[in-house]
Each structure stands twice: as structure tokens, then as C-alpha cells.
Enzyme design. Structure first.
Site, PDB file in Angstrom:
ATOM      1  N   GLU A 125       0.835  -1.209   0.000  1.00  0.00           N
ATOM      2  CA  GLU A 125       0.000   0.000   0.000  1.00  0.00           C
ATOM      3  C   GLU A 125       0.868   1.256   0.000  1.00  0.00           C
ATOM      4  OE1 GLU A 125      -3.122   0.045  -0.436  1.00  0.00           O
ATOM      5  OE2 GLU A 125      -3.853  -1.928   0.136  1.00  0.00           O
ATOM      6  N   ASP A 168      -4.463  -9.359  -8.150  1.00  0.00           N
ATOM      7  CA  ASP A 168      -4.803  -8.497  -9.294  1.00  0.00           C
ATOM      8  C   ASP A 168      -3.632  -7.724  -9.900  1.00  0.00           C
ATOM      9  OD1 ASP A 168      -4.745  -7.115  -6.881  1.00  0.00           O
ATOM     10  OD2 ASP A 168      -6.612  -6.029  -7.171  1.00  0.00           O
ATOM     11  N   GLU A 200     -18.624  -5.690  -3.098  1.00  0.00           N
ATOM     12  CA  GLU A 200     -17.270  -6.238  -2.987  1.00  0.00           C
ATOM     13  C   GLU A 200     -17.212  -7.691  -3.474  1.00  0.00           C
ATOM     14  OE1 GLU A 200     -14.793  -4.443  -2.426  1.00  0.00           O
ATOM     15  OE2 GLU A 200     -13.153  -5.677  -1.714  1.00  0.00           O
ATOM     16  N   GLU A 244     -12.250   0.513 -10.040  1.00  0.00           N
ATOM     17  CA  GLU A 244     -11.925  -0.419 -11.126  1.00  0.00           C
ATOM     18  C   GLU A 244     -12.890  -0.372 -12.313  1.00  0.00           C
ATOM     19  OE1 GLU A 244     -11.620  -1.095  -7.929  1.00  0.00           O
ATOM     20  OE2 GLU A 244      -9.494  -1.576  -7.714  1.00  0.00           O
TER      21      GLU A 244
HETATM   22  C1  DMJ Z   1      -6.246   0.633  -5.102  1.00  0.00           C
HETATM   23  O1  DMJ Z   1      -5.460   0.907  -4.010  1.00  0.00           O
HETATM   24  C2  DMJ Z   1      -5.449  -0.022  -6.201  1.00  0.00           C
HETATM   25  O2  DMJ Z   1      -6.147   0.046  -7.391  1.00  0.00           O
HETATM   26  C3  DMJ Z   1      -5.113  -1.450  -5.875  1.00  0.00           C
HETATM   27  O3  DMJ Z   1      -4.414  -2.088  -6.906  1.00  0.00           O
HETATM   28  C4  DMJ Z   1      -6.369  -2.217  -5.586  1.00  0.00           C
HETATM   29  N1  DMJ Z   1      -7.187  -1.582  -4.607  1.00  0.00           N
HETATM   30  C5  DMJ Z   1      -7.415  -0.169  -4.629  1.00  0.00           C
HETATM   31  C6  DMJ Z   1      -8.671   0.298  -5.258  1.00  0.00           C
HETATM   32  O4  DMJ Z   1      -9.743  -0.518  -5.184  1.00  0.00           O
END
Ligand code: DMJ
Length: 572
Positions: A138, A278, A371, A392
Site C-alpha cells: 500500500e 490483481d 465487494e 476499477e
Molecule cells: C487501489 O489501491 C489499487 O487500485 C489497488 O491495486 C487495488 N485496490 C485499490 C482500489 O480498489
């Protein structure tokens, strides 16, 4: 004289054969309403961004994120992914996370004054020598990525931002942060710990469990940091971790979701394209674009084929066991909605479009994207009913509109904007949705709402920032320029590869996976197949086994589930 009916019939046949004869470029032309709509919508999105930003600056800055219902703040950088809220420093005042995340959005929306103000404030006030235990992934995508991208924007001659006063302070901050990441990589495997204390390094008894995306989504930011500072260490540790991770793939080219950084063993063997994995896929491909390394492309290509082969059913993606390829969880998760955007970059527009439509149907059904949604039971996951303002779907909509210029995607964007304003806008900002069935709100405005959600929606309606520029976006939506001189500058000693291939092989590898031949005709024919035989019905549902065709990988007949989906996974 020819009979009138005869002439009419021929005109109709002619028009059917040459449908565009009187308007040969309809595909290229924007409908008259669309330009006006784009302008109106861009202004709406701008308002949304500033509603979120101004409230953050008023009620939360310099702390990390805004609590829009109580108009207060949370120092969430050290809380992200930290469910038990351990190791929080007593006197920690945050790292202005949302401001850092907003920098590139300010530039994209043309607000150089506020960008300059923010850059100068950060230059003088932020320090990372704090006793805060942060999540490496993060902190990398949000803080390091935000700083590196903003440094590039601040020094880009075409932007001409922060005249005179800027002396690379953001890059100096980024380098300081990058150095603080390095102890995390000091493991027997080179795979980084998930958590790092910014002041003291890896804590005693730190958990050795991390995720695939946690070790596989560092290369863009750390690679960019190396290129900018001339210190190859950051890129080196990120590549080493990525290579180790890739070496842990199964014979099916699948990876799991969680692993142990000390032993290098998998902990969770089931994986898909959503949470925990992802951005690993995203970074393989984007690293290839940014750094031009064939190594990244080769990894991505194999990984992508495996995803299409083992996870995909019609427009949906389920999870599967990395060892057997057998389906495990048949669930749609909100994070998966980035995948169509990635597919656009790869060139699989048709596949991207079909998945995107399904995600949008779910969005329309609930008003926002839940979610987790159980596809086989057609119901929400009992505990994961929330929508934390995730970007997304907007991200994929932006990519699909860029690729197709199909005005339908503008309507999708409009619908997303309207839902966000209707359900999540409050006086103090934008609030996450706690339960999509009741639209009950939660007191949290995530920084990615400003870094990504607003940015992708804005770019959907106004992409002037991208004209004549070549950027890729990190997983957190921070732009990095694709520069010729970033390609191949890493010393070859770092790329231990004895790979060699001919030009024709190279071209073959670049073919879109969706265009590969499906289902080899016989065992002797060595054709890699990427996708399943098309489902008989356009809605991908079935009533009988006979409608399900043959599995492209094994050439075994598929069967129809109770819920009406075709698959081999039902046989396991
Ligand atoms: C963001 O912090 C980034 O896109 C990450 O790759 C996945 N989660 C969040 C948004 O949903």
C-alpha cells in the site's frame, strides 16, 4: 419498367451488403450529443473531485484520509490492511496520504496552482522517519508511486510546474522512503515482508505471510525510482522478488494468493484475478511497456494464457487451485473489474467488452459494485456487501472508451457518476457504502477515490492530458511516462536470462491470446489454446449439458451447473 417492390428489395440488399455506404466513418464520428455530454460530465467529475479534496483539506489534512460523516480524519497509512491496528505510534500525525494521492489528479485537471502549493508543502513538511508499521504494498503504490509520479510531472518541461522553487524535493522524499523499504527484502527468498516499520525496519516476530500482489506489484514504482536516482538497488530488489515469485508458479503457470516469504511456500493455493493477486498481472504487462523488457512480456504472456484458460467462463472469472486448475470459488469481486482495462492494453477488446458489460450489469443491479457476489447462487456474499468507492469499473470504462470511442461507454461513465453522487456524496465528502442493499454509509473516504476513481472518470470525459503524451498508469492511477531511454538501461547483469528467440517467435508471442486457436484438433497439434469454446447462448447461461460444448484445454465435455453455468469445475 421494373416493379417498385423489385427496386426496393435491391436497395435493401445493397444497404445490407454496404451498410456504411452513405456514412462510411460512423465508427469514427462522435454523435453530436456526445461532445456536449463529455463537457457537462467532465465538469461534474471536477466538482466531485473538489468536493472530496476540499473537505479533506479542511477536515483531515495533514492526516491521511478523511472521515466524511464526522468530518474528521484517520491516519490510515499505518492502518491499511492492519485489521488489528497494531503498532500505531501514539504521536503520529499522518503523512498527508490523500494530498500525495491527489497530486497527479490535480495536474490532469489542469490545476497547476494547487499542485505547486501541495508540492511545496510536502517538500517542507513530510518526513518518513516515523515509528509507523506500514503495509509495503500500500505504501509503495500510494506514497512512493504518488511522489515519483508527481516529481516527474513537476519536472516535465511540457508541464512547466513549480517554477524555480522545486529542487527535486519529492524525489528526495521518494528515495528516503525507498531506502526504508529495503530491509523488507532481506529474506532468504528475496520475497519482501508485507509489513515494514518505517523507522526500525522489520519488526521482531513480524508475520512472514504476504500476498502475490504484495511481492509482485513493486516494479513500476521501484523501477522508476531507480531510473530517476541512478541507484539500481530499488529496481533490483523488485525484479528479484518478481522472478522468485514467478519461479514458484505451478506447472499450469498459475500462482496462489498468499505465501511465506521465508520458506517460499504457498499458503493459499486458490487464486483468481481479484484480491491479493490483481496487480501482479497488471505489473507484469505494464513493466514490459515501461521498461521494454522481454522478460516481463514472457511472464505476462504465460500468466495471461493461464488466466484465460483456467479462470474464465464466458465473461466471468472464477478462482481455481494453482496445482490442478480446478475451480474453487465462483465469485465476482469488485477488484476484478480492473481486468477489462488491462485486456484493452493487451489488445483483447472483445473479451474486455464482454466482461465489462457483466460488471456494469451488476453495478446497475445494486447501484454500485458490491465487494463480492456469489455467481453460482446469484446472491451477495453475506459479509462483503460493501462498496468503498473503488475505481476499477471506471478505470476499465475509460480504457474501453479510449480503444473503441463507442459512446456507450460515456453512458456507463455517466451512470457511475450519477450513482456516486446519489448514494455516496455527503456534506463532508464522499463516503464508502457499508451495505449495497441498504446504501448505509461508512465514515471513510479512501485516498484512491481521488487518485483513481475521479481521475479515470475525468479522463473518460476529457483525455486532453494524454494527447501527444505516452503514459501508463500505476495500479493506483499515478501516471508514469513511457520514455525511450528508460528501456534497456538496466545493466544486463541484473537480467539473468539465456532466453533467445527469433523475430517470428517474438511476433507470435505478441498475438492476442483471444485470437489463438481454440481446442487443438488432435493431440499431435501443438497449439496453445487460450479460451473456452464459446457458450451456446449469448447470456452464457445453459439449461443442458449439451449446450456447454468442449473445454478448450482438455477437450473434455463441459457440463451445466444447477445455476446455469457451463464448466468443468462442476466435475471436481
Ligand atoms: C487501489 O489501491 C489499487 O487500485 C489497488 O491495486 C487495488 N485496490 C485499490 C482500489 O480498489
Amino acid at each position: 419498367m421494373l416493379p417498385r417492390e423489385f427496386i426496393v428489395a435491391w436497395i435493401l440488399v445493397f444497404l445490407m451488403i454496404f451498410p456504411n455506404i452513405f456514412n462510411p466513418c460512423t465508427c469514427q464520428l462522435e454523435p453530436p450529443w456526445a461532445a456536449k455530454k463529455r463537457h457537462v460530465m467532465k465538469e461534474k467529475v471536477r466538482k466531485m473531485f473538489y468536493h472530496a479534496y476540499d473537505n479533506y483539506m479542511t477536515h483531515a489534512f495533514p492526516h491521511d484520509e478523511l472521515k466524511p460523516l464526522t468530518k474528521s480524519f484517520t491516519d490510515s497509512l499505518s492502518e491499511l490492511g492492519n485489521l488489528r491496528l497494531e503498532h500505531l505510534p501514539q504521536d503520529y500525525n499522518g503523512s498527508a496520504l490523500t494530498l500525495i494521492e491527489s497530486l497527479s489528479s490535480l495536474v490532469i485537471m489542469g490545476n497547476s496552482t494547487e499542485f505547486e502549493r501541495a508540492v511545496l508543502w510536502l517538500s517542507q513538511n513530510i518526513a518518513f522517519n516515523v515509528d509507523a508499521r506500514v503495509n509495503l504494498f500500500e505504501c509503495n503504490i500510494r506514497v512512493l508511486g504518488g511522489l515519483v509520479s508527481a516529481h516527474i510531472l513537476a519536472t516535465d518541461s511540457t508541464n512547466r510546474l513549480v517554477h524555480g522553487a522545486y529542487k527535486n524535493q519529492l524525489l528526495i522524499l521518494a528515495e528516503d522512503l525507498g531506502k526504508r523499504f529495503l530491509p523488507a527484502f532481506n529474506t532468504p527468498t528475496g520475497l519482501p515482508y508485507a509489513w515494514i516499520n518505517l523507522k526500525y525496519g522489520v519488526m521482531v516476530d513480524e508475520t512472514t505471510e504476504t500476498s502475490t500482489s504484495g511481492c509482485g506489484s513493486l516494479i513500476l514504482e521501484m523501477g522508476a525510482l531507480s531510473r530517476l536516482t541512478g541507484d539500481p538497488t530499488y529496481e533490483y530488489v523488485a525484479i528479484r522478488a518478481l522472478r522468485k515469485l514467478w519461479s514458484m508458479r505451478s506447472s499450469l503457470n498459475l500462482l496462489g494468493t498468499t505465501l511465506d516469504v521465508v520458506t517460499g511456500d504457498w499458503i493459499e493455493y486458490s487464486a483468481g484475478i481479484g484480491a491479493g493477486v490483481d496487480s501482479f498481472y497488471e505489473y507484469l504487462f505494464k513493466a514490459h511497456i515501461l521498461f521494454g523488457k522481454e522478460e516481463f512480456w514472457r511472464m505476462f504472456h504465460s500468466a495471461y494464457l493461464a488466466v484465460q484458460k483456467y479462470f474464465r467462463h464466458g465473461p466471468w472469472y472464477h478462482e481455481a487451485d494453482m496445482r490442478t486448475g480446478k475451480a474453487t470459488y465462483w465469485q465476482l469481486t469488485s477488484l476484478q473489474a480492473f481486468w477489462p482495462g488491462l485486456q484493452v492494453l493487451v489488445g483483447d477488446i472483445a473479451a474486455a467488452n464482454s466482461s465489462h458489460r457483466e460488471f456494469f450489469h451488476v453495478w446497475e443491479k445494486f447501484g454500485v459494485l458490491p465487494e463480492r457476489y456469489l455467481l453460482d447462487h446469484q446472491m451477495l456474499h453475506p459479509t462483503e456487501k460493501y462498496y468503498p468507492l473503488r475505481p476499477e469499473l471506471a478505470e476499465s470504462t475509460f480504457y474501453l472508451y479510449q480503444a473503441t470511442k463507442d459512446s456507450w461507454y460515456l453512458k456507463v461513465g455517466e451512470s457511475i457518476v450519477n450513482s456516486l453522487n446519489l448514494y455516496t456524496k455527503v456534506e463532508g465528502g464522499f463516503a464508502s457504502v457499508k451495505d449495497v442493499t441498504t446504501m448505509q454509509l461508512e465514515d471513510h473516504q479512501h485516498s484512491f477515490f481521488l487518485a483513481e476513481t475521479c481521475k479515470y472518470l475525468y479522463l473518460l470525459f476529457d483525455d486532453s492530458f494524454l494527447v501527444d503524451r505516452n503514459y501508463i498508469f500505476t495500479t493506483e492511477g499515478h501516471p508514469l511516462p513511457v520514455l525511450g531511454d528508460w528501456h534497456d538501461r538496466l545493466p544486463e547483469s541484473y537480467i539473468s536470462t539465456n532466453w533467445s528467440f527469433t523475430q517470428s517467435e517474438k511476433q507470435g508471442r505478441r498475438a492476442s491470446a483471444m485470437s489463438l486457436q481454440v481446442c487443438p484438433a488432435n493431440d499431435n497439434q501443438q497449439v496453445e489454446s487460450a479460451c473456452h469454446i464459446t457458450d451456446a447462448r449469448a447470456d452464457h447461461r445453459c439449461f443442458t449439458d449439451e449446450e456447454c460444448g468442449v473445454d478448450s484445454t482438455t477437450c473434455r465435455r463441459r457440463s451445466c451447473s444447477m445455476a446455469g453455468y457451463c464448466g468443468l469445475w462442476l466435475l471436481v
